[in-house]
Design a protein around this motif. Structure first.
Motif, PDB file in Angstrom:
ATOM      1  N   LEU A 118       0.823  -1.205   0.000  1.00  0.00           N
ATOM      2  CA  LEU A 118       0.000   0.000   0.000  1.00  0.00           C
ATOM      3  C   LEU A 118       0.861   1.260   0.000  1.00  0.00           C
ATOM      4  N   VAL A 119       1.956   1.228   0.750  1.00  0.00           N
ATOM      5  CA  VAL A 119       2.865   2.380   0.799  1.00  0.00           C
ATOM      6  C   VAL A 119       3.491   2.630  -0.573  1.00  0.00           C
ATOM      7  N   VAL A 120       3.915   1.562  -1.218  1.00  0.00           N
ATOM      8  CA  VAL A 120       4.520   1.689  -2.550  1.00  0.00           C
ATOM      9  C   VAL A 120       3.487   2.224  -3.538  1.00  0.00           C
ATOM     10  N   PHE A 121       2.269   1.716  -3.449  1.00  0.00           N
ATOM     11  CA  PHE A 121       1.210   2.213  -4.328  1.00  0.00           C
ATOM     12  C   PHE A 121       0.981   3.699  -4.115  1.00  0.00           C
ATOM     13  N   LEU A 122       0.954   4.127  -2.859  1.00  0.00           N
ATOM     14  CA  LEU A 122       0.745   5.543  -2.557  1.00  0.00           C
ATOM     15  C   LEU A 122       1.883   6.393  -3.113  1.00  0.00           C
ATOM     16  N   GLY A 123       3.121   5.910  -2.951  1.00  0.00           N
ATOM     17  CA  GLY A 123       4.256   6.641  -3.492  1.00  0.00           C
ATOM     18  C   GLY A 123       4.186   6.761  -5.004  1.00  0.00           C
ATOM     19  N   TRP A 124       3.776   5.676  -5.651  1.00  0.00           N
ATOM     20  CA  TRP A 124       3.626   5.701  -7.118  1.00  0.00           C
ATOM     21  C   TRP A 124       2.516   6.669  -7.520  1.00  0.00           C
ATOM     22  N   ALA A 125       1.417   6.678  -6.762  1.00  0.00           N
ATOM     23  CA  ALA A 125       0.302   7.572  -7.065  1.00  0.00           C
ATOM     24  C   ALA A 125       0.720   9.036  -6.947  1.00  0.00           C
ATOM     25  N   VAL A 126       1.541   9.347  -5.963  1.00  0.00           N
ATOM     26  CA  VAL A 126       2.048  10.718  -5.814  1.00  0.00           C
ATOM     27  C   VAL A 126       2.863  11.101  -7.045  1.00  0.00           C
ATOM     28  N   GLY A 127       3.711  10.185  -7.495  1.00  0.00           N
ATOM     29  CA  GLY A 127       4.499  10.443  -8.700  1.00  0.00           C
ATOM     30  C   GLY A 127       3.621  10.657  -9.920  1.00  0.00           C
ATOM     31  N   VAL A 128       2.577   9.843 -10.048  1.00  0.00           N
ATOM     32  CA  VAL A 128       1.652   9.983 -11.171  1.00  0.00           C
ATOM     33  C   VAL A 128       0.937  11.330 -11.104  1.00  0.00           C
ATOM     34  N   ALA A 129       0.570  11.769  -9.895  1.00  0.00           N
ATOM     35  CA  ALA A 129      -0.106  13.054  -9.731  1.00  0.00           C
ATOM     36  C   ALA A 129       0.780  14.203 -10.197  1.00  0.00           C
ATOM     37  N   VAL A 130       2.054  14.132  -9.847  1.00  0.00           N
ATOM     38  CA  VAL A 130       3.000  15.170 -10.258  1.00  0.00           C
ATOM     39  C   VAL A 130       3.175  15.167 -11.772  1.00  0.00           C
ATOM     40  N   LEU A 131       3.337  13.984 -12.338  1.00  0.00           N
ATOM     41  CA  LEU A 131       3.518  13.874 -13.791  1.00  0.00           C
ATOM     42  C   LEU A 131       2.262  14.304 -14.543  1.00  0.00           C
ATOM     43  N   ALA A 132       1.097  13.932 -14.030  1.00  0.00           N
ATOM     44  CA  ALA A 132      -0.157  14.316 -14.684  1.00  0.00           C
ATOM     45  C   ALA A 132      -0.306  15.834 -14.710  1.00  0.00           C
ATOM     46  N   THR A 133       0.043  16.465 -13.607  1.00  0.00           N
ATOM     47  CA  THR A 133      -0.022  17.927 -13.553  1.00  0.00           C
ATOM     48  C   THR A 133       0.941  18.548 -14.552  1.00  0.00           C
ATOM     49  N   SER A 134       2.119  17.965 -14.672  1.00  0.00           N
ATOM     50  CA  SER A 134       3.109  18.465 -15.628  1.00  0.00           C
ATOM     51  C   SER A 134       2.614  18.310 -17.059  1.00  0.00           C
ATOM     52  N   VAL A 135       1.974  17.171 -17.341  1.00  0.00           N
ATOM     53  CA  VAL A 135       1.444  16.929 -18.689  1.00  0.00           C
ATOM     54  C   VAL A 135       0.363  17.949 -19.036  1.00  0.00           C
ATOM     55  N   ILE A 136      -0.551  18.184 -18.098  1.00  0.00           N
ATOM     56  CA  ILE A 136      -1.641  19.130 -18.355  1.00  0.00           C
ATOM     57  C   ILE A 136      -1.111  20.553 -18.458  1.00  0.00           C
ATOM     58  N   ALA A 137      -0.116  20.883 -17.655  1.00  0.00           N
ATOM     59  CA  ALA A 137       0.507  22.203 -17.753  1.00  0.00           C
ATOM     60  C   ALA A 137       1.128  22.386 -19.133  1.00  0.00           C
ATOM     61  N   ALA A 138       1.778  21.320 -19.620  1.00  0.00           N
ATOM     62  CA  ALA A 138       2.388  21.387 -20.958  1.00  0.00           C
ATOM     63  C   ALA A 138       1.317  21.545 -22.034  1.00  0.00           C
ATOM     64  N   VAL A 139       0.196  20.860 -21.860  1.00  0.00           N
ATOM     65  CA  VAL A 139      -0.906  20.988 -22.816  1.00  0.00           C
ATOM     66  C   VAL A 139      -1.432  22.424 -22.818  1.00  0.00           C
ATOM     67  N   GLY A 140      -1.597  23.001 -21.628  1.00  0.00           N
ATOM     68  CA  GLY A 140      -2.079  24.373 -21.535  1.00  0.00           C
ATOM     69  C   GLY A 140      -1.134  25.363 -22.190  1.00  0.00           C
ATOM     70  N   LEU A 141       0.159  25.148 -21.989  1.00  0.00           N
ATOM     71  CA  LEU A 141       1.152  26.010 -22.629  1.00  0.00           C
ATOM     72  C   LEU A 141       1.105  25.848 -24.141  1.00  0.00           C
ATOM     73  N   LEU A 142       0.915  24.616 -24.590  1.00  0.00           N
ATOM     74  CA  LEU A 142       0.822  24.342 -26.024  1.00  0.00           C
ATOM     75  C   LEU A 142      -0.379  25.047 -26.646  1.00  0.00           C
ATOM     76  N   LEU A 143      -1.455  25.107 -25.899  1.00  0.00           N
ATOM     77  CA  LEU A 143      -2.674  25.753 -26.401  1.00  0.00           C
ATOM     78  C   LEU A 143      -2.655  27.271 -26.203  1.00  0.00           C
ATOM     79  N   GLY A 144      -1.580  27.783 -25.591  1.00  0.00           N
ATOM     80  CA  GLY A 144      -1.431  29.223 -25.442  1.00  0.00           C
ATOM     81  C   GLY A 144      -2.133  29.841 -24.261  1.00  0.00           C
ATOM     82  N   TYR A 145      -2.516  29.040 -23.267  1.00  0.00           N
ATOM     83  CA  TYR A 145      -3.239  29.588 -22.126  1.00  0.00           C
ATOM     84  C   TYR A 145      -2.351  30.436 -21.219  1.00  0.00           C
ATOM     85  N   ALA A 146      -1.043  30.216 -21.271  1.00  0.00           N
ATOM     86  CA  ALA A 146      -0.149  30.999 -20.417  1.00  0.00           C
ATOM     87  C   ALA A 146      -0.214  32.477 -20.771  1.00  0.00           C
ATOM     88  N   ASP A 147      -0.465  32.781 -22.029  1.00  0.00           N
ATOM     89  CA  ASP A 147      -0.540  34.175 -22.475  1.00  0.00           C
ATOM     90  C   ASP A 147      -1.942  34.759 -22.328  1.00  0.00           C
TER      91      ASP A 147
END
Length: 254
Positions: A118-147
């Motif tokens: 369970l601890v390992v799963f939680l640690g992996w989930a935290v990593g996935v959460a960080v990566l998912a946020t990074s992916v969506i941030a990159a998508v937003g930048l690609l679509l020009g939302y930063a400007d």
């Protein structure tokens, strides 16, 4: 005991790192999330009737809020399925591969092994959460939302919170995989959880159903009370404890 638990966590972490299953679940979840989000936003921008119908009110929401709204819809179901499959593998593989018999010869208690998983799963989930946020941030930048919508970037905070809460409500899969001694019971339990969440959301009693609360909060944070959000923690606590108990009393002959 703490030393043995630490050893169990290290071993389970090594299993997860070396498993193609966990890698492919991560790739599929992040890749699918990014691709579907881009596709739906572009489809909405082009006036595609089917996409607009699926998005509903979100079709008219611009900037980061609209982007995160799409992510929420995808993560609520797709994320829960991915996390449920991961838990089913983490716990069910010992039975499917026949390695569970070797666990009885180890000096580490089986309850500690369950906690380590369970601890390992939680640690992996935290990593996935960080990566998912990074992916969506990159998508937003690609679509020009930063400007065009720099002030709306705070909407991204909802993404990691939703991903983590979604991972927590997937824990019934661990119990099902342990009781059913395989991957399929855990996956079936996850599908059942998704169906339950959809039904509860449709009939309008989702706020106080922990399996529905994360998605409702992510869609409209102001409509969900803090107490209901805290109640979501009851799912991993209850099902995590039950899973640990099952492993503590595990026997080879039944």
């Amino acid at each position: 005991m703490s030393t043995l638990l630490g050893t169990a966590i290290a071993v389970e972490a090594r299993k997860a790192r070396g498993a193609r299953v966990m890698l492919w679940i991560t790739v599929a979840l992040l890749g699918g999330l990014g691709a579907l989000t881009v596709g739906m936003r572009l489809g909405a921008a082009s006036g595609d009737a089917q996409v607009l119908a699926k998005l509903g009110p979100l079709a008219d929401v611009e900037g980061w809020a609209g982007l995160v709204g799409v992510v929420v819809q995808i993560t609520a179901a797709g994320g829960l399925l991915a996390f449920g499959v991961a838990l089913s593998w983490i716990f069910g593989r010992e039975f499917a591969d026949g390695t569970v018999t070797g666990l009885f010869a180890l000096p580490v208690r089986r309850s500690a092994i369950a906690i380590a998983k369970l601890v390992v799963f939680l640690g992996w989930a935290v990593g996935v959460a960080v990566l998912a946020t990074s992916v969506i941030a990159a998508v937003g930048l690609l679509l020009g939302y930063a400007d065009t919508d720099a002030a709306g970037a705070a909407e991204l905070v909802r993404v990691p919170v939703l991903v983590l809460l979604t991972a927590l409500i997937a824990t019934p899969a661990a119990l099902a995989a342990s009781l059913g001694r395989g991957l399929l019971p855990g996956i079936a339990a996850t599908v059942g959880t998704i169906v339950l969440a959809q039904v509860m959301a449709v009939i309008g009693v989702g706020e106080w159903v922990p399996f529905v609360t994360p998605a409702l909060w992510a869609i409209a944070p102001s409509t969900v009370s803090p107490a209901a959000l805290v109640a979501v923690l009851s799912v991993p606590l209850v099902f995590g404890a039950l899973t640990t108990l099952v492993w503590a009393r595990l026997q080879l002959d039944r």
